[in-house]
Design an enzyme around this catalytic site. Structure first.
Site, mmCIF file in Angstrom:
data_model
loop_
_atom_site.group_PDB
_atom_site.id
_atom_site.type_symbol
_atom_site.label_atom_id
_atom_site.label_comp_id
_atom_site.label_asym_id
_atom_site.label_seq_id
_atom_site.Cartn_x
_atom_site.Cartn_y
_atom_site.Cartn_z
ATOM 1 N N MET A 32 0.831 -1.207 0.000
ATOM 2 C CA MET A 32 0.000 0.000 0.000
ATOM 3 C C MET A 32 0.864 1.253 0.000
ATOM 4 S SD MET A 32 -2.885 -1.030 2.798
ATOM 5 C CE MET A 32 -1.639 -1.761 3.887
ATOM 6 N N THR A 33 0.611 2.144 -0.935
ATOM 7 C CA THR A 33 1.303 3.431 -0.982
ATOM 8 C C THR A 33 0.913 4.262 0.229
ATOM 9 O OG1 THR A 33 1.431 3.444 -3.387
ATOM 10 C CG2 THR A 33 1.544 5.578 -2.286
ATOM 11 N N GLY A 64 4.499 -0.041 -2.961
ATOM 12 C CA GLY A 64 5.104 0.068 -4.275
ATOM 13 C C GLY A 64 6.383 0.885 -4.206
ATOM 14 N N HIS A 186 4.853 -5.619 -9.668
ATOM 15 C CA HIS A 186 3.525 -4.995 -9.699
ATOM 16 C C HIS A 186 3.051 -4.915 -11.148
ATOM 17 C CE1 HIS A 186 0.070 -2.761 -8.777
ATOM 18 N NE2 HIS A 186 0.566 -1.806 -8.017
ATOM 19 N N TYR A 191 -1.085 0.368 -13.779
ATOM 20 C CA TYR A 191 0.258 0.926 -13.869
ATOM 21 C C TYR A 191 0.999 0.335 -15.075
ATOM 22 C CZ TYR A 191 -1.126 2.879 -9.444
ATOM 23 O OH TYR A 191 -1.818 3.568 -8.484
ATOM 24 N N SER A 320 -6.554 -10.879 -3.102
ATOM 25 C CA SER A 320 -6.708 -9.614 -2.388
ATOM 26 C C SER A 320 -7.931 -8.898 -2.931
ATOM 27 C CB SER A 320 -5.469 -8.726 -2.568
ATOM 28 O OG SER A 320 -5.339 -8.326 -3.927
ATOM 29 N N GLY A 322 -10.891 -6.306 -0.801
ATOM 30 C CA GLY A 322 -12.127 -6.209 -0.038
ATOM 31 C C GLY A 322 -12.386 -7.344 0.925
#
Length: 391
Positions: A32-33, A64, A186, A191, A320, A322
């Protein structure tokens, strides 16, 4: 026991052998950024943050992490391309290892999801295309806190792509130098790699565009290069074939996902060694009714996608998107996932594993503090059920 059969005796808290790593449970910290690495260099706040979320035998994936100076699209995200960054990451990795955990570094290039302010000499971001991200839904966050529309990117020439692949390879080597147990590529969420994979973005007419095989070529070259550099057992791959974030649409997510899985399976066969894992973000149609860009979906479509990828992939499968405790337990017990990664719940609950085990009350996360530079507020100040100890 096959994935389809599942195992009702397995839970989120069952041990799991992920290749060379003996995990004590199946709850993974998702990447998570958080924008706390001032000027791209990790610091003591990051060491505290990751140590707080470490359990003995637990598995964490870093935020990331930039593979090159022009790969950022957020302020103050860490890099792994300079000696200074490598040295700074060591304190983070050592803090995790001191708690008995394992940590992979997520290698990240945002591609067109950037801005001139993040580019060397103020140039244009690179991508598979020269089409910008639409301005009707998406904005880029600048260092001054403002949000502006995404600029027009520059489509990479085919001759430039090997250099970008090399950036991933060098960053993987740097991650190992910093002490990381491995890396995650990633390839998701709109991205750079996803900009090659998705036919809603990739409009190339060369060997990197058109057919699914061509659109998978860039990811294939990155995986091959990184595996050659550090070994397959230290490499995970993340993809999101049905996630539309940042206009990353595809006309046939299931076929795309299966093509990626087939490519990875083939590489594992040729290499004679399995990757650490495949990490797939699911769209959660049943929770939201649609993906972020508005494409409608159904429970059946989501289930078919995830189960198909799970059954097709020859290796550790991580899901991954929710998940709460109940959904995570269900995924493991039904054989739909070996591991489940948690994001926002882990932000607000550094002791998430302990809370899950005793059905403890969960802290609420504060979105306003997700992307600030404060080293404490909304970062390391969420309360524990019991006092935190680094040792």
């Amino acid at each position: 026991m096959t994935a389809a059969q599942g195992n009702s005796n397995e839970t989120l808290f069952s041990s799991y052998k992920m290749g060379r790593f003996d995990l004590s449970h199946r709850v993974v910290l998702a990447p998570m950024t958080r924008c706390r690495a001032l000027n791209g260099v990790p610091n003591a706040a990051l060491a505290e943050y990751y140590a707080q979320r470490t359990t003995p035998g637990g598995f964490l994936i870093s935020e990331g992490t930039m593979v090159s100076p022009g790969s950022a699209g957020f302020p103050h995200v860490p890099g792994i391309y300079s000696d200074e960054q490598v040295e700074a990451w060591k304190q983070v990795v050592e803090a995790v290892h001191a708690k008995g955990g394992f940590i992979f570094c997520q290698l990240w290039h945002v591609g067109r999801a950037s801005h001139a302010v993040y580019q060397p000499n103020g140039g244009s971001p690179i991508s598979s295309t020269n089409k910008p991200i639409s301005e009707n839904r998406w904005r880029v966050l600048l260092p001054d806190g403002s949000h502006v529309k995404y600029p027009k990117p520059r489509a990479l020439e085919a001759s430039e792509i090997p250099r970008v692949v090399e950036d991933y390879c060098l960053s993987a080597l740097n991650a190992i130098r910093a002490g990381f147990d491995g890396i995650e590529i990633h390839g998701a969420h709109g991205y750079l790699i996803d900009q090659f994979l998705k036919d809603g973005i990739n409009d190339r007419t060369d060997q990197y565009g058109g057919s699914i095989a061509n659109r998978c070529r860039f990811l294939k070259q990155v995986v091959e290069g990184v595996v050659s550099a550090i070994g397959a057992s230290k490499v995970g791959v993340r993809v999101s074939p049905a996630i539309d974030h940042l206009d990353a649409t595809d006309s046939d997510p299931l076929s795309l996902g299966l093509a990626v899985v087939g490519m990875l399976n083939k590489l594992q066969g040729v290499n004679g060694s399995k990757l650490a894992y495949l990490h797939v973000t699911q769209p959660r149609y049943h929770a939201y009714g649609q993906t972020e860009s508005g494409r409608q979906g159904s429970d059946e479509e989501e289930a078919k996608l995830m189960k198909s990828l799970r059954m097709a992939y020859n290796g550790t499968f991580m899901s991954s998107g929710g998940f709460n405790k109940e959904l995570g337990m269900q995924a493991v017990q039904q054989g739909d996932a070996d591991l489940v990664s948690y994001g926002r719940l882990f932000i607000a609950n550094p002791d998430l594993v302990s809370r899950f085990k005793i059905d403890g009350e969960l802290n609420k996360y504060n979105r306003k503090t997700f992307y600030t530079q404060d080293p404490v507020v909304g970062y390391t100040d969420y309360p524990f059920l019991a006092p935190f100890s680094r040792l």
